[in-house]
Scaffold this motif. Structure first.
Motif, PDB file in Angstrom:
ATOM      1  N   SER A 138     -11.837  12.373  16.698  1.00 47.23           N
ATOM      2  CA  SER A 138     -10.604  12.936  16.125  1.00 47.23           C
ATOM      3  C   SER A 138     -10.446  12.655  14.648  1.00 47.23           C
ATOM      4  CB  SER A 138      -9.380  12.337  16.838  1.00 47.23           C
ATOM      5  OG  SER A 138      -9.422  12.598  18.211  1.00 47.23           O
ATOM      6  N   LYS A 139     -11.141  11.676  14.158  1.00 41.55           N
ATOM      7  CA  LYS A 139     -10.886  11.202  12.796  1.00 41.55           C
ATOM      8  C   LYS A 139     -11.436  12.149  11.743  1.00 41.55           C
ATOM      9  CE  LYS A 139     -11.508   7.030  10.017  1.00 41.55           C
ATOM     10  NZ  LYS A 139     -11.824   5.592  10.128  1.00 41.55           N
ATOM     11  N   THR A 140     -10.544  12.557  10.821  1.00 42.90           N
ATOM     12  CA  THR A 140     -11.001  13.292   9.634  1.00 42.90           C
ATOM     13  C   THR A 140     -10.805  12.459   8.377  1.00 42.90           C
ATOM     14  OG1 THR A 140      -8.865  14.317   9.083  1.00 42.90           O
ATOM     15  CG2 THR A 140     -10.213  15.460  10.712  1.00 42.90           C
ATOM     16  N   GLY A 141      -9.958  11.441   8.489  1.00 44.01           N
ATOM     17  CA  GLY A 141      -9.619  10.623   7.323  1.00 44.01           C
ATOM     18  C   GLY A 141      -8.382  11.100   6.607  1.00 44.01           C
ATOM     19  N   SER A 142      -7.791  12.206   7.070  1.00 42.09           N
ATOM     20  CA  SER A 142      -6.573  12.734   6.442  1.00 42.09           C
ATOM     21  C   SER A 142      -5.338  12.248   7.185  1.00 42.09           C
ATOM     22  CB  SER A 142      -6.581  14.264   6.479  1.00 42.09           C
ATOM     23  OG  SER A 142      -7.720  14.766   5.854  1.00 42.09           O
ATOM     24  N   ILE A 143      -4.190  12.318   6.501  1.00 39.21           N
ATOM     25  CA  ILE A 143      -2.940  11.984   7.173  1.00 39.21           C
ATOM     26  C   ILE A 143      -2.744  12.920   8.367  1.00 39.21           C
ATOM     27  CG2 ILE A 143      -1.818  10.995   5.154  1.00 39.21           C
ATOM     28  CD1 ILE A 143      -0.291  13.661   4.856  1.00 39.21           C
ATOM     29  N   GLY A 144      -2.091  12.389   9.384  1.00 35.51           N
ATOM     30  CA  GLY A 144      -1.824  13.196  10.565  1.00 35.51           C
ATOM     31  C   GLY A 144      -2.973  13.261  11.549  1.00 35.51           C
ATOM     32  N   ASP A 145      -3.988  12.433  11.375  1.00 37.78           N
ATOM     33  CA  ASP A 145      -5.120  12.446  12.320  1.00 37.78           C
ATOM     34  C   ASP A 145      -4.684  12.086  13.727  1.00 37.78           C
ATOM     35  OD1 ASP A 145      -7.175  13.330  10.766  1.00 37.78           O
ATOM     36  OD2 ASP A 145      -8.134  11.380  10.510  1.00 37.78           O
ATOM     37  N   GLY A 146      -3.592  11.323  13.832  1.00 37.72           N
ATOM     38  CA  GLY A 146      -3.055  11.073  15.168  1.00 37.72           C
ATOM     39  C   GLY A 146      -2.933   9.615  15.499  1.00 37.72           C
ATOM     40  N   LYS A 147      -2.602   9.383  16.740  1.00 38.25           N
ATOM     41  CA  LYS A 147      -2.302   8.033  17.189  1.00 38.25           C
ATOM     42  C   LYS A 147      -2.663   7.924  18.666  1.00 38.25           C
ATOM     43  CE  LYS A 147       0.867   6.304  14.593  1.00 38.25           C
ATOM     44  NZ  LYS A 147       2.134   5.943  13.974  1.00 38.25           N
ATOM     45  N   VAL A 148      -3.001   6.723  19.085  1.00 41.98           N
ATOM     46  CA  VAL A 148      -3.398   6.488  20.471  1.00 41.98           C
ATOM     47  C   VAL A 148      -2.526   5.376  21.047  1.00 41.98           C
ATOM     48  CG1 VAL A 148      -5.300   5.955  22.028  1.00 41.98           C
ATOM     49  CG2 VAL A 148      -5.770   7.063  19.835  1.00 41.98           C
ATOM     50  N   PHE A 149      -1.947   5.647  22.190  1.00 40.16           N
ATOM     51  CA  PHE A 149      -1.130   4.651  22.890  1.00 40.16           C
ATOM     52  C   PHE A 149      -1.846   4.300  24.199  1.00 40.16           C
ATOM     53  CE2 PHE A 149       1.729   7.450  20.500  1.00 40.16           C
ATOM     54  CZ  PHE A 149       2.356   6.532  19.676  1.00 40.16           C
ATOM     55  N   ILE A 150      -1.894   3.015  24.493  1.00 37.17           N
ATOM     56  CA  ILE A 150      -2.613   2.539  25.684  1.00 37.17           C
ATOM     57  C   ILE A 150      -1.650   1.720  26.530  1.00 37.17           C
ATOM     58  CG2 ILE A 150      -4.547   1.116  26.492  1.00 37.17           C
ATOM     59  CD1 ILE A 150      -5.327   1.746  23.242  1.00 37.17           C
ATOM     60  N   SER A 151      -1.627   2.009  27.821  1.00 35.91           N
ATOM     61  CA  SER A 151      -0.741   1.253  28.710  1.00 35.91           C
ATOM     62  C   SER A 151      -1.450   1.015  30.045  1.00 35.91           C
ATOM     63  CB  SER A 151       0.587   1.981  28.909  1.00 35.91           C
ATOM     64  OG  SER A 151       0.372   3.301  29.334  1.00 35.91           O
ATOM     65  N   THR A 152      -0.842   0.171  30.840  1.00 26.79           N
ATOM     66  CA  THR A 152      -1.426  -0.188  32.133  1.00 26.79           C
ATOM     67  C   THR A 152      -0.839   0.702  33.224  1.00 26.79           C
ATOM     68  OG1 THR A 152      -1.746  -2.459  31.410  1.00 26.79           O
ATOM     69  CG2 THR A 152      -1.687  -2.081  33.788  1.00 26.79           C
ATOM     70  N   ILE A 153      -1.719   1.154  34.102  1.00 26.64           N
ATOM     71  CA  ILE A 153      -1.315   2.003  35.232  1.00 26.64           C
ATOM     72  C   ILE A 153      -1.354   1.155  36.509  1.00 26.64           C
ATOM     73  CG2 ILE A 153      -2.208   3.858  36.724  1.00 26.64           C
ATOM     74  CD1 ILE A 153      -0.749   5.047  34.464  1.00 26.64           C
ATOM     75  N   ASP A 154      -0.292   1.197  37.271  1.00 28.62           N
ATOM     76  CA  ASP A 154      -0.225   0.388  38.491  1.00 28.62           C
ATOM     77  C   ASP A 154      -1.006   1.000  39.648  1.00 28.62           C
ATOM     78  OD1 ASP A 154       1.425  -1.474  37.289  1.00 28.62           O
ATOM     79  OD2 ASP A 154       3.249  -0.403  37.873  1.00 28.62           O
ATOM     80  N   GLU A 155      -0.924   2.312  39.791  1.00 24.95           N
ATOM     81  CA  GLU A 155      -1.530   2.909  40.978  1.00 24.95           C
ATOM     82  C   GLU A 155      -1.869   4.381  40.709  1.00 24.95           C
ATOM     83  OE1 GLU A 155      -3.430   2.659  43.270  1.00 24.95           O
ATOM     84  OE2 GLU A 155      -2.318   1.746  44.916  1.00 24.95           O
TER      85      GLU A 155
END
Ligand SMILES: Nc1ncnc2c1ncn2[C@@H]1O[C@H](COP(=O)(O)OP(=O)(O)OP(=O)(O)O)[C@@H](O)[C@H]1O
Ligand SMILES: [Mg+2]
Length: 112
Positions: free
Chosen positions: A81-98
């Motif tokens: 995903s990375k271009t090096g420009s603003i707005g490339d994005g963000k990643v959120f990571i969380s735990t899944i129970d089931e």
């Protein structure tokens, strides 16, 4: 199990999908979303822009993975995903129970 929510530039969707399939990820979801980050939707920060905030179209990937797949999945998403420009994005990571596969009623890791 971990859930990755990655908000990326829409033109990167196919490349990210291919990169995830390449490392063995078998299921994923995408959503067309709109958002903004710290530039408030502007392509550059300029004087007088602080009162206008614009939503920018983005694509969100939702990928649930086993913990031993997490690092590879994150690397695939970020490097692709990375271009090096603003707005490339963000990643959120969380735990899944089931997780449940409805057809077979399998649960846990074998249902991913
Ligand atoms: N804190 C946040 N919570 C939820 N969604 C966010 C958050 N920050 C960013 N987003 C989403 O991610 C998208 C991309 O954010 P963006 O890459 O512009 O982040 P940024 O922090 O401004 O980084 P950059 O300076 O590289 O632009 C936004 O359009 C929005 O949909
Ligand atoms: Mg930004």
């Amino acid at each position: 199990m971990k859930k990755i929510e990655a908000i990326i530039k829409p033109f990167k969707v196919d490349a990210v999908k291919d990169a995830l399939i390449e490392i063995g990820i078998e299921g994923m979801t995408t959503l067309e979303v709109k958002g903004f980050g710290r530039q408030k939707g502007h392509t550059e920060v300029y004087r007088g822009s602080e009162y206008t905030v614009d939503f920018v179209p983005k694509t969100m990937f939702i990928v649930v993975v086993a913990e031993d797949q997490l690092d590879a999945a994150l690397k695939a998403i970020v490097t692709t995903s990375k271009t090096g420009s603003i707005g490339d994005g963000k990643v959120f990571i969380s735990t899944i129970d089931e997780v449940i596969r409805i057809r077979t009623e399998e649960s846990g890791g074998k249902a991913i």
